[in-house]
Design a protein around this motif. Structure first.
Motif, short mmCIF file in Angstrom:
data_model
loop_
_atom_site.label_atom_id
_atom_site.label_comp_id
_atom_site.label_asym_id
_atom_site.label_seq_id
_atom_site.Cartn_x
_atom_site.Cartn_y
_atom_site.Cartn_z
N LEU A 182 0.83 -1.19 0.00
CA LEU A 182 0.00 0.00 0.00
C LEU A 182 0.87 1.24 0.00
N GLY A 183 0.25 2.39 -0.24
CA GLY A 183 0.98 3.64 -0.20
C GLY A 183 1.34 4.01 1.23
N GLY A 184 1.93 5.22 1.42
CA GLY A 184 2.33 5.67 2.73
C GLY A 184 1.15 5.80 3.67
N SER A 185 1.41 5.67 4.97
CA SER A 185 0.36 5.71 5.96
C SER A 185 -0.23 7.11 6.07
N THR A 186 -1.47 7.17 6.56
CA THR A 186 -2.13 8.45 6.78
C THR A 186 -2.04 8.82 8.24
N ILE A 187 -2.36 10.07 8.54
CA ILE A 187 -2.27 10.56 9.90
C ILE A 187 -3.20 9.80 10.84
N GLU A 188 -4.31 9.29 10.30
CA GLU A 188 -5.28 8.59 11.15
C GLU A 188 -4.80 7.20 11.56
N LEU A 217 1.76 4.81 10.84
CA LEU A 217 2.55 6.03 10.80
C LEU A 217 3.86 5.85 11.58
N ARG A 218 3.76 5.23 12.75
CA ARG A 218 4.97 4.95 13.54
C ARG A 218 5.91 4.01 12.77
N ARG A 219 5.35 2.97 12.16
CA ARG A 219 6.17 2.04 11.39
C ARG A 219 6.87 2.75 10.25
N ASP A 251 -1.01 19.93 5.59
CA ASP A 251 -0.87 18.91 4.55
C ASP A 251 0.44 18.15 4.71
N ALA A 252 1.35 18.67 5.51
CA ALA A 252 2.67 18.04 5.68
C ALA A 252 2.60 17.02 6.80
N VAL A 253 2.28 15.79 6.45
CA VAL A 253 2.24 14.72 7.44
C VAL A 253 3.65 14.41 7.93
N CYS A 254 4.63 14.52 7.05
CA CYS A 254 6.02 14.20 7.39
C CYS A 254 6.94 15.34 6.95
N VAL A 255 7.88 15.68 7.82
CA VAL A 255 8.91 16.68 7.51
C VAL A 255 10.27 16.02 7.72
N LEU A 256 11.12 16.08 6.70
CA LEU A 256 12.39 15.36 6.71
C LEU A 256 13.53 16.34 6.45
N HIS A 257 14.48 16.39 7.38
CA HIS A 257 15.59 17.35 7.31
C HIS A 257 16.91 16.60 7.32
N THR A 258 17.81 16.94 6.40
CA THR A 258 19.10 16.26 6.30
C THR A 258 20.26 17.24 6.24
N HIS A 259 21.43 16.74 6.66
CA HIS A 259 22.70 17.46 6.50
C HIS A 259 23.66 16.56 5.74
N THR A 260 23.41 16.24 4.51
CA THR A 260 24.36 15.41 3.77
C THR A 260 25.45 16.29 3.16
N VAL A 261 26.57 15.68 2.82
CA VAL A 261 27.65 16.46 2.21
C VAL A 261 27.17 17.10 0.91
N LEU A 280 15.38 20.25 3.33
CA LEU A 280 14.15 19.92 4.04
C LEU A 280 13.08 19.57 3.03
N THR A 281 12.36 18.49 3.28
CA THR A 281 11.23 18.12 2.42
C THR A 281 9.99 17.88 3.27
N CYS A 282 8.84 18.12 2.65
CA CYS A 282 7.54 17.86 3.28
C CYS A 282 6.80 16.84 2.43
N GLY A 283 6.14 15.89 3.09
CA GLY A 283 5.38 14.89 2.35
C GLY A 283 3.98 14.74 2.89
N ARG A 284 3.06 14.42 1.99
CA ARG A 284 1.70 14.12 2.41
C ARG A 284 1.63 12.78 3.11
N SER A 285 2.70 12.04 3.05
CA SER A 285 2.89 10.80 3.78
C SER A 285 4.38 10.69 4.06
N VAL A 286 4.75 9.78 4.95
CA VAL A 286 6.17 9.52 5.18
C VAL A 286 6.83 9.03 3.89
N ALA A 287 6.13 8.16 3.17
CA ALA A 287 6.68 7.62 1.93
C ALA A 287 7.02 8.73 0.95
#
Length: 259
Positions: free
Chosen positions: A5-11, A16-18, A106-116, A178-185
């Motif tokens: 299935l697609g990424g989990s929803t907030i409900e 979502l934890r997985r 709308d941003a269920v997931c926010v992902l922030h990185t410090h890659t080279v 930084l990226t925002c996603g409607r799901s973690v996926a």
């Protein structure tokens, strides 16, 4: 096994934890973590009194140690609601992630990185260039926020949100991505493609040859094609084979992430 299935929803809090634990493990597996720093967050359903709540990694755990059950629940004020690991959260992580979650529902997931590669691209005036298919998906979709020091000042949240606007990708200048996603996926997939784009840009410009950027017309067309693909899973609810494949990879390489 992954259900396809697609990424989990907030409900769906369990899924979502997985998925959030999977995101931490995948970022670590790709070598995109930064010790115990940087964060991936997910917004939870509102609390019983309407308070905004989200999940964040326990401070002190490396990304490859995070599990679904160790994630910390915090509210919009930074107060810890549930902390199974007992170490709290990083204050800088709270500043950036709470700002986005409170302003962008709308941003269920926010992902922030410090890659080279990401930090390198964030450190040049031109930012991300539309040089190839990977980076073309972000054409016209990237926001920029100037560096203000380590993100400990809560007053920065207002400026960060103003710069982000409705976009789902932000270059934190001289800092990272930084990226925002409607799901973690979705957030993970955007981040992986953004990292590939940064690496390809550095490689292309490092050859000492003349770069050949895509035209605005072609880059915009490609960005729309990518967006339709993301919408297929996030709006139409179609099964997401890419995310299912990533979960299967974790089941082989990092069993127990979902515990």
């Amino acid at each position: 096994m992954a259900d396809g299935l697609g990424g989990s929803t907030i409900e769906d809090v369990g899924a979502l934890r997985r998925d959030l634990a999977a995101a931490y493990r995948l970022i670590a597996l790709e070598g995109m973590d930064d010790g115990i720093y940087t964060h991936i967050s997910a917004r939870l359903p509102d609390g019983p009194d309407g308070e905004k709540r989200f999940l964040l990694n326990p401070f002190g755990l490396r990304f490859d140690e995070v599990t679904a059950s160790s994630l910390v629940t915090v509210d919009e004020s930074g107060a810890v609601i549930d902390d199974p690991y007992g170490a709290g959260v990083n204050a800088a992580g709270f500043t950036i992630h709470s700002a986005v979650h409170m302003a962008r529902h709308d941003a269920v997931c926010v992902l922030h990185t410090h890659t080279v590669a990401g930090v390198a691209v964030s450190s040049v005036e031109e930012g991300l260039l539309s040089l190839n298919q990977w980076s073309a998906q972000f054409h016209g979709q990237v926001a920029y926020h100037d560096y203000e020091g380590i993100a400990l000042d809560l007053a920065e949240r207002e400026r960060l949100i103003a710069d982000l606007g409705p976009k789902n990708v932000m270059v934190l200048r001289n800092h990272g991505m930084l990226t925002c996603g409607r799901s973690v996926a979705e957030a993970v997939k955007l981040t992986l493609n953004l990292e590939r784009s940064c690496k390809a840009q550095i490689a292309a410009l490092g050859m000492g040859l003349r770069p050949r950027p895509l035209s605005d017309e072609i880059a915009a067309h490609t960005a729309r094609q990518y967006q339709r693909g993301y919408d297929r899973y996030e709006i139409d609810g179609k099964p997401d084979p890419e995310w299912a494949a990533e979960l299967r990879r974790l089941e082989r390489t990092a069993p127990g992430f979902d515990a």
